[in-house]
Design an enzyme around this catalytic site. Structure first.
Site, PDB file in Angstrom:
ATOM      1  N   PRO A  31       1.868   3.302   3.180  1.00 16.79           N
ATOM      2  CA  PRO A  31       1.405   4.437   3.986  1.00 16.79           C
ATOM      3  C   PRO A  31       1.606   4.206   5.478  1.00 16.79           C
ATOM      4  O   PRO A  31       1.261   3.150   6.006  1.00 16.79           O
ATOM      5  CB  PRO A  31      -0.083   4.533   3.636  1.00 16.79           C
ATOM      6  CG  PRO A  31      -0.451   3.160   3.157  1.00 16.79           C
ATOM      7  CD  PRO A  31       0.761   2.618   2.481  1.00 16.79           C
ATOM      8  N   THR A  33       1.033   6.653   8.932  1.00 15.80           N
ATOM      9  CA  THR A  33       0.666   7.937   9.513  1.00 15.80           C
ATOM     10  C   THR A  33       1.648   8.328  10.606  1.00 15.80           C
ATOM     11  O   THR A  33       2.028   7.509  11.438  1.00 15.80           O
ATOM     12  CB  THR A  33      -0.760   7.871  10.073  1.00 15.80           C
ATOM     13  OG1 THR A  33      -1.669   7.854   8.973  1.00 15.80           O
ATOM     14  CG2 THR A  33      -1.074   9.059  10.946  1.00 15.80           C
ATOM     15  N   GLN A 111      -2.846   8.781   0.207  1.00 16.40           N
ATOM     16  CA  GLN A 111      -3.818   7.783   0.645  1.00 16.40           C
ATOM     17  C   GLN A 111      -5.001   8.526   1.271  1.00 16.40           C
ATOM     18  O   GLN A 111      -4.918   9.056   2.375  1.00 16.40           O
ATOM     19  CB  GLN A 111      -3.224   6.822   1.677  1.00 16.40           C
ATOM     20  CG  GLN A 111      -4.199   5.701   2.024  1.00 16.40           C
ATOM     21  CD  GLN A 111      -3.773   4.907   3.243  1.00 16.40           C
ATOM     22  OE1 GLN A 111      -3.605   5.452   4.319  1.00 16.40           O
ATOM     23  NE2 GLN A 111      -3.604   3.603   3.065  1.00 16.40           N
ATOM     24  N   HIS A 193      -7.977   4.445   1.100  1.00 17.47           N
ATOM     25  CA  HIS A 193      -7.871   3.579   2.268  1.00 17.47           C
ATOM     26  C   HIS A 193      -9.195   2.869   2.469  1.00 17.47           C
ATOM     27  O   HIS A 193     -10.165   3.455   2.943  1.00 17.47           O
ATOM     28  CB  HIS A 193      -7.511   4.400   3.500  1.00 17.47           C
ATOM     29  CG  HIS A 193      -6.970   3.574   4.633  1.00 17.47           C
ATOM     30  ND1 HIS A 193      -7.291   2.252   4.807  1.00 17.47           N
ATOM     31  CD2 HIS A 193      -6.100   3.880   5.640  1.00 17.47           C
ATOM     32  CE1 HIS A 193      -6.661   1.775   5.872  1.00 17.47           C
ATOM     33  NE2 HIS A 193      -5.927   2.747   6.389  1.00 17.47           N
ATOM     34  N   GLY A 194      -9.233   1.594   2.125  1.00 11.36           N
ATOM     35  CA  GLY A 194     -10.445   0.807   2.284  1.00 11.36           C
ATOM     36  C   GLY A 194     -10.263  -0.352   3.242  1.00 11.36           C
ATOM     37  O   GLY A 194     -10.932  -1.377   3.103  1.00 11.36           O
ATOM     38  N   HIS A 196      -8.705  -1.939   7.415  1.00  8.39           N
ATOM     39  CA  HIS A 196      -8.312  -1.782   8.818  1.00  8.39           C
ATOM     40  C   HIS A 196      -9.380  -1.183   9.730  1.00  8.39           C
ATOM     41  O   HIS A 196      -9.083  -0.639  10.780  1.00  8.39           O
ATOM     42  CB  HIS A 196      -7.024  -0.943   8.928  1.00  8.39           C
ATOM     43  CG  HIS A 196      -5.895  -1.470   8.115  1.00  8.39           C
ATOM     44  ND1 HIS A 196      -4.746  -0.758   7.888  1.00  8.39           N
ATOM     45  CD2 HIS A 196      -5.744  -2.643   7.450  1.00  8.39           C
ATOM     46  CE1 HIS A 196      -3.921  -1.452   7.120  1.00  8.39           C
ATOM     47  NE2 HIS A 196      -4.515  -2.603   6.843  1.00  8.39           N
ATOM     48  N   TYR A 198     -11.540   1.329   9.063  1.00  9.36           N
ATOM     49  CA  TYR A 198     -11.905   2.724   8.835  1.00  9.36           C
ATOM     50  C   TYR A 198     -13.138   2.787   7.924  1.00  9.36           C
ATOM     51  O   TYR A 198     -13.723   1.772   7.581  1.00  9.36           O
ATOM     52  CB  TYR A 198     -10.720   3.485   8.254  1.00  9.36           C
ATOM     53  CG  TYR A 198      -9.553   3.603   9.206  1.00  9.36           C
ATOM     54  CD1 TYR A 198      -9.679   4.289  10.414  1.00  9.36           C
ATOM     55  CD2 TYR A 198      -8.318   3.033   8.907  1.00  9.36           C
ATOM     56  CE1 TYR A 198      -8.604   4.400  11.290  1.00  9.36           C
ATOM     57  CE2 TYR A 198      -7.243   3.137   9.789  1.00  9.36           C
ATOM     58  CZ  TYR A 198      -7.391   3.821  10.977  1.00  9.36           C
ATOM     59  OH  TYR A 198      -6.334   3.932  11.848  1.00  9.36           O
TER      60      TYR A 198
END
Length: 389
Positions: A31, A33, A111, A193-194, A196, A198
């Site tokens: 992924p 962005t 994601q 997305h678990g 970095h 976030y």
């Protein structure tokens, strides 16, 4: 490239099957962005972007905002132009993306993403909505952060408050709704997305979660949010679709951060998440060939597979000579060959099952085919707009 090299990298092109997911090869587009979805709606250009990379075994999209008003926001590429997974227009756009990728022979997962403490207040689809933070803090302000001084003063240092129990549940339900919407429009599974720094990672990490209720405490307690989130998604999508869970040690708040100092601690975190319904753990690290714990050559994905018995996906500078957030300009074929052969050998040994490739595939849509055919690879140069999520 030599026939010897092609033999070395052959494991990358073996098929993979798990639950309802059947892949032609082990290469996963990681992924990244891009911020090309005005008002959160992906258009024909987004569909074309992913379809051109359909020879990857699996595509995992850029971060896609879940159905929660504080999921997205920012002044950069992850602001108003980041896609989301709710609303008629966005879902129609995603259906077109999925149909285009499938027509090209590819498989694709979204994601699902909530920015959590990283969201800038006053930006995004709902600028009037307060940013939500598990314990009211952005993270340690005195460590090396991959953010600008302006962001540190305007976002990170701003005081906040701990989320209420109701607010925590609202975020979980937003993820679950968006997972159901994604399956309704035809995606081939769900990626969470678990990592970095976030939202999901904000609960996992003690730098952002100092709660003492059911959402905090020790390693197991801090994993409770991820556990309930995965359970909620599994209830919505059923037993057959694959759930992929990205996690990391490093955070944008602190590149030196660690969720776990030992394999035992990592097992306390990932074990309950695996039991909740995750099928693949995506261990995100800056270099895939970096050993995670002393005394073993296993990388982060390798430890996830060993500790949970689940499939694992590695990522981190595959096909390049430098990792994420290092120099974005690196060598071409000569520098890449040894790197690709290395990851293929580790794949063949069973350390992990899938190989995430980010910048190399973003740079060259034909990268997978070039590698498989043994062709020379294009010299890498930094793209103008992308953020690794």
């Amino acid at each position: 490239m030599s026939l010897e090299f092609q033999a070395e990298i052959a494991p990358l092109f073996e098929p993979f099957a798990l639950r309802s997911l059947s892949l032609a090869n082990r290469v996963v587009m990681a992924p990244m962005t891009r911020g090309f979805s005005p008002s959160g709606v992906p258009g024909k250009d987004v569909a074309g972007y992913y379809a051109r990379r359909a020879d990857c075994g699996l595509i995992i999209t850029e971060g896609v905002g879940v159905d929660h008003p504080a999921a997205l926001g920012g002044s950069g590429v992850d602001g108003d132009n980041a896609p989301h997974m709710y609303g008629r227009c966005a879902l129609e756009g995603w259906r077109a993306v999925v149909d285009t990728v499938h027509a090209a022979g590819g498989k694709i997962m979204p994601q699902l993403w909530h920015q959590g403490v990283m969201r800038e207040m006053g930006t995004g689809p709902h600028p009037e909505v307060e940013t939500v933070r598990p314990s009211g803090v952005w993270g340690p302000l005195d460590r090396t952060a991959m953010v600008t001084p302006e962001y540190l003063s305007n976002v990170a240092a701003k005081p906040g408050r701990a989320m209420t129990d109701e607010e925590v549940v609202d975020v979980i339900e937003g993820f679950a709704r968006s997972a159901r919407y994604a399956m309704d429009v035809g995606f081939d599974g769900i990626a969470i997305h678990g990592a970095h720094g976030y939202m999901v990672d904000d609960f996992l990490w003690d730098g952002t979660n100092s709660r003492t209720d059911r959402w905090g405490g020790d390693h197991i307690g801090r994993a409770a949010f991820a556990v309930e989130l995965v359970k909620a998604i599994r209830r919505e999508i059923g037993l057959e679709p694959v759930i992929n869970f990205r996690f990391s040690q490093w955070k944008q708040q602190d590149v030196r951060a660690r969720l776990a100092e030992t394999p035992g601690q990592l097992g306390e975190i990932l074990g309950p998440i695996a039991d909740a319904g995750v099928d693949i753990f995506d261990g995100s690290q800056r270099y895939f060939d970096k050993a995670e714990f002393e005394g073993s050559s296993l990388n982060l994905a390798g430890w996830a597979k060993k500790l949970t018995g689940k499939a694992a996906q590695t990522v981190g500078g595959v096909g390049l000579s430098s990792g994420v957030y290092d120099s974005k300009r690196t060598g071409g074929s000569d520098a890449a060959r040894e790197n690709i052969a290395n990851v293929a050998q580790r794949l063949a040994r069973g350390e992990f099952d899938l190989v995430g490739v980010g910048r190399a595939i973003m740079h060259d849509p034909a990268w997978v085919g070039r590698v498989q055919r043994g062709e020379e690879l294009l010299p890498f140069a930094e793209a103008s707009r992308f953020v690794l999520t």
